[in-house]
Structures are given as C-alpha cells and as structure tokens.
Scaffold this motif. Structure first.
Motif, PDB file in Angstrom:
ATOM      1  N   GLU A   1      -3.667  -4.970   7.168  1.00  0.00           N
ATOM      2  CA  GLU A   1      -3.178  -6.346   7.277  1.00  0.00           C
ATOM      3  C   GLU A   1      -3.709  -6.935   8.579  1.00  0.00           C
ATOM      4  O   GLU A   1      -3.502  -6.371   9.659  1.00  0.00           O
ATOM      5  CB  GLU A   1      -1.644  -6.374   7.299  1.00  0.00           C
ATOM      6  CG  GLU A   1      -0.990  -5.852   6.040  1.00  0.00           C
ATOM      7  CD  GLU A   1      -1.243  -6.728   4.828  1.00  0.00           C
ATOM      8  OE1 GLU A   1      -1.387  -7.961   4.988  1.00  0.00           O
ATOM      9  OE2 GLU A   1      -1.303  -6.177   3.717  1.00  0.00           O
TER      10      GLU A   1
ATOM     11  N   GLU B   1      -8.006   5.685   0.160  1.00  0.00           N
ATOM     12  CA  GLU B   1      -7.696   4.265   0.048  1.00  0.00           C
ATOM     13  C   GLU B   1      -6.797   3.863   1.215  1.00  0.00           C
ATOM     14  O   GLU B   1      -5.747   4.460   1.436  1.00  0.00           O
ATOM     15  CB  GLU B   1      -6.996   3.957  -1.269  1.00  0.00           C
ATOM     16  CG  GLU B   1      -6.758   2.468  -1.469  1.00  0.00           C
ATOM     17  CD  GLU B   1      -6.178   2.142  -2.834  1.00  0.00           C
ATOM     18  OE1 GLU B   1      -5.273   1.285  -2.885  1.00  0.00           O
ATOM     19  OE2 GLU B   1      -6.617   2.740  -3.826  1.00  0.00           O
TER      20      GLU B   1
ATOM     21  N   ASP C   1      -5.150   0.372   3.103  1.00  0.00           N
ATOM     22  CA  ASP C   1      -4.921  -1.075   3.133  1.00  0.00           C
ATOM     23  C   ASP C   1      -4.636  -1.485   4.569  1.00  0.00           C
ATOM     24  O   ASP C   1      -3.965  -0.770   5.315  1.00  0.00           O
ATOM     25  CB  ASP C   1      -3.729  -1.455   2.249  1.00  0.00           C
ATOM     26  CG  ASP C   1      -4.041  -1.285   0.780  1.00  0.00           C
ATOM     27  OD1 ASP C   1      -5.203  -1.525   0.376  1.00  0.00           O
ATOM     28  OD2 ASP C   1      -3.133  -0.910   0.015  1.00  0.00           O
TER      29      ASP C   1
ATOM     30  N   LYS D   1      -3.015  -0.900   9.905  1.00  0.00           N
ATOM     31  CA  LYS D   1      -3.022  -0.136   8.655  1.00  0.00           C
ATOM     32  C   LYS D   1      -1.635  -0.204   8.033  1.00  0.00           C
ATOM     33  O   LYS D   1      -0.633   0.117   8.668  1.00  0.00           O
ATOM     34  CB  LYS D   1      -3.425   1.308   8.917  1.00  0.00           C
ATOM     35  CG  LYS D   1      -3.515   2.102   7.646  1.00  0.00           C
ATOM     36  CD  LYS D   1      -4.277   3.409   7.729  1.00  0.00           C
ATOM     37  CE  LYS D   1      -3.867   4.323   8.817  1.00  0.00           C
ATOM     38  NZ  LYS D   1      -4.463   5.661   8.704  1.00  0.00           N
TER      39      LYS D   1
END
Length: 193
Positions: free
Chosen positions: A66, A62, A64, A80
């Motif tokens: 931005e 996983e 994430d 990241k």
C-alpha cells in the motif's frame, strides 16, 4: 587451492533444475524431525510422494503493498500489507500417499489391493515437505518446506495420452521457531568443505 567468493561471472552458477534420482518430493507429519542440512538422510517419517509431472515445481511469492502518500499526493513509503508463499506440483502417481495429500488422510484407504478415496471437500492436513533437487554439474539443492497445506486442486483430465494427475497448489506457512517459510541448502561453488 581453496575456493573463494567469486570476483567475476561464473557459468557454473547458471543452472536448470531436476529432481534427485530415486526420489525428490517427500512428506512427513507436522512434528516430525526436520532436516538441518543438505546431506543428512531424511527422518523415517518422510515418505516419498513419487514422480511429479514434467512441469516440476513452481514456487510463487505474492506480496501486496500500500502506497502511503503525503499531503501533496507524493508517495513517501510503500508498506507491505500481505505476503504469501505458495508452490505448485502435479503428483504423477496414483497411490495412497498422493491421494491423501489431495483429499486428506482420513479419506483414503489402501487395503487388500483396493485403494478407496472419499472425495468430501475436507481440508487436507498440513505437513512438512522436502524437495530434493539437482542443479547443473550434479550440484545438490534441498528445500525444506516447514509447514504447508494443499489449498487448491486443478482440473483432472481423464483421456488417452494425458497424465492422470491434478495440479496441486500448496500454501506454505512460517515455521514458529525460525520464521522461515522455506530453508534452502545448496552445494556451494565458492567455498570448500
């Protein structure tokens, strides 16, 4: 004739995966000697965790990100912001080792033919894990999981015809020396020994 890097598609590289007969999921305390290759026998500190369910191993990543935008609102970079590695198995054997994985070593005792498990909600210990797998045509794969901890337990269904086991999700942590979450070794189809 020596094997070389492929110049065209090769069906020998397409595979499913199974566990190595005789034992395919092992655990050792942190600080134990880790394997450094595909074939060297595991250190005696590694204990087999026994059968896992037909669902096998599921490894998940996983990340994430931005989006960073310029003053016109256009994305100019995607940074990241987080990364995590987890894996999930359902341990199929009811024994001290599997119960200790799920509930913590200090909460499990096997003495005089009685297995006692104290379910207290304690965090189980972090440990080193190894998955020993086989791909198509007997091709070996060993995955070293440098440091992992059970962080989520699934439901325990108790009924006829269903496996008495709990899906266990582990969070993997980076190795301080290599920076690896996992280190994989595969038998190659392209190079010889």
């Amino acid at each position: 004739m020596a094997k070389t890097e492929a110049t065209k598609n090769d069906v020998n590289n397409v595979s499913d995966g199974t566990g190595l007969a005789g034992g395919y999921f092992y655990r050792a305390p942190l600080g134990s000697t880790k394997p450094t290759d595909l074939t060297t026998p595991l250190d005696a500190a590694f204990k087999v965790l026994g059968f896992i369910s037909e669902d096998g191993f599921t490894f998940s990543t996983e990340t994430d990100r931005e989006d960073i935008k310029d003053m016109n609102g256009e994305t100019v970079h995607s940074a990241k912001s987080s990364h995590s590695e987890t894996f999930t198995v359902t341990l199929a054997e009811v024994k001290k080792g599997t119960m200790a994985v799920q509930y913590g070593e200090k909460n499990v005792d096997d003495t005089a033919g009685k297995l006692t498990v104290h379910v207290k909600g304690d965090d189980p210990e972090r440990a080193i894990y190894v998955a020993e797998c086989v791909l198509k045509n007997g091709r070996r794969w060993r995955r070293l999981i440098h440091d992992a901890q059970p962080t989520e337990l699934g439901d325990l269904a108790v009924k006829a015809g269903e496996l008495f086991g709990r899906e266990t999700t582990f969070t993997a942590y980076k190795d301080a020396t290599t920076g690896d979450y996992y280190t994989d070794w595969f038998e190659s189809t392209e190079t010889g020994e």
